[in-house]
Design an enzyme around this catalytic site. Structure first.
Site, PDB file in Angstrom:
ATOM      1  N   SER A 130       0.834  -1.195   0.000  1.00  0.00           N
ATOM      2  CA  SER A 130       0.000   0.000   0.000  1.00  0.00           C
ATOM      3  C   SER A 130       0.867   1.243   0.000  1.00  0.00           C
ATOM      4  O   SER A 130       1.996   1.219   0.490  1.00  0.00           O
ATOM      5  CB  SER A 130      -0.915   0.013   1.231  1.00  0.00           C
ATOM      6  OG  SER A 130      -1.637   1.235   1.306  1.00  0.00           O
ATOM      7  N   HIS A 131       0.312   2.325  -0.488  1.00  0.00           N
ATOM      8  CA  HIS A 131       0.994   3.607  -0.416  1.00  0.00           C
ATOM      9  C   HIS A 131       1.075   4.102   1.029  1.00  0.00           C
ATOM     10  O   HIS A 131       1.896   4.949   1.336  1.00  0.00           O
ATOM     11  CB  HIS A 131       0.268   4.638  -1.286  1.00  0.00           C
ATOM     12  CG  HIS A 131       0.568   4.481  -2.737  1.00  0.00           C
ATOM     13  ND1 HIS A 131       0.140   3.398  -3.481  1.00  0.00           N
ATOM     14  CD2 HIS A 131       1.277   5.264  -3.577  1.00  0.00           C
ATOM     15  CE1 HIS A 131       0.570   3.538  -4.726  1.00  0.00           C
ATOM     16  NE2 HIS A 131       1.258   4.655  -4.805  1.00  0.00           N
ATOM     17  N   SER A 132       0.242   3.583   1.883  1.00  0.00           N
ATOM     18  CA  SER A 132       0.206   3.977   3.289  1.00  0.00           C
ATOM     19  C   SER A 132       0.659   2.810   4.169  1.00  0.00           C
ATOM     20  O   SER A 132       0.061   1.736   4.124  1.00  0.00           O
ATOM     21  CB  SER A 132      -1.215   4.373   3.683  1.00  0.00           C
ATOM     22  OG  SER A 132      -1.348   4.417   5.087  1.00  0.00           O
TER      23      SER A 132
END
Length: 133
Positions: free
Chosen positions: A15-17
């Site tokens: 994930s980007h987060s």
């Protein structure tokens, strides 16, 4: 990780987060326990939003299983970096890694449940990708 490393398909969450990746991994772990190799990676390596190839390679190694590894991604950049990471693997290992076209959280949970029963990589991926149909 699981003591019987290699018995079940591994799951990687990208994930980007980092918080999203860790949260999705927590859900998977709560659903299937420790019987499925699991790793996650999130963020750009400097603490910001994004993904990076090295983090994905580390996650693939952490979740490695001779049965294969299914990767779940949240956005296009995560998919592109995952593809690049897979291309960097030895061909024999790369052939055992699949990037799934499925929702990140739901797909990873469903795939892990399928993997926990000893299903093949192809079956794990097909089960997760049914969610996108």
């Amino acid at each position: 990780m699981t003591p019987a490393r290699g018995a079940n398909v591994g799951i990687v969450i990208v994930s980007h987060s980092p918080l999203v990746a860790q949260g999705a991994a927590d859900m998977v772990r709560q659903m299937v326990g420790g019987c499925v190799p699991l790793a996650w990676t999130g963020g750009n390596g400097e603490g910001g939003l994004g993904t990076h190839v090295n983090g994905i390679l580390v996650a693939i190694e952490a979740a490695w299983s001779e049965a294969g590894v299914a990767i779940f991604v949240d956005l296009g950049g995560a998919e592109t970096n995952s593809e690049m990471a897979v291309e960097m693997l030895e061909p024999a290992r790369a052939a055992k890694v699949a990037i799934c076209n499925a929702p990140l959280v739901e797909g990873a949970v469903v795939a892990a449940a399928e993997a926990s029963g000893g299903s093949s990589l192809a079956r794990v991926v097909a089960t997760a990708e049914e969610l996108s149909a």
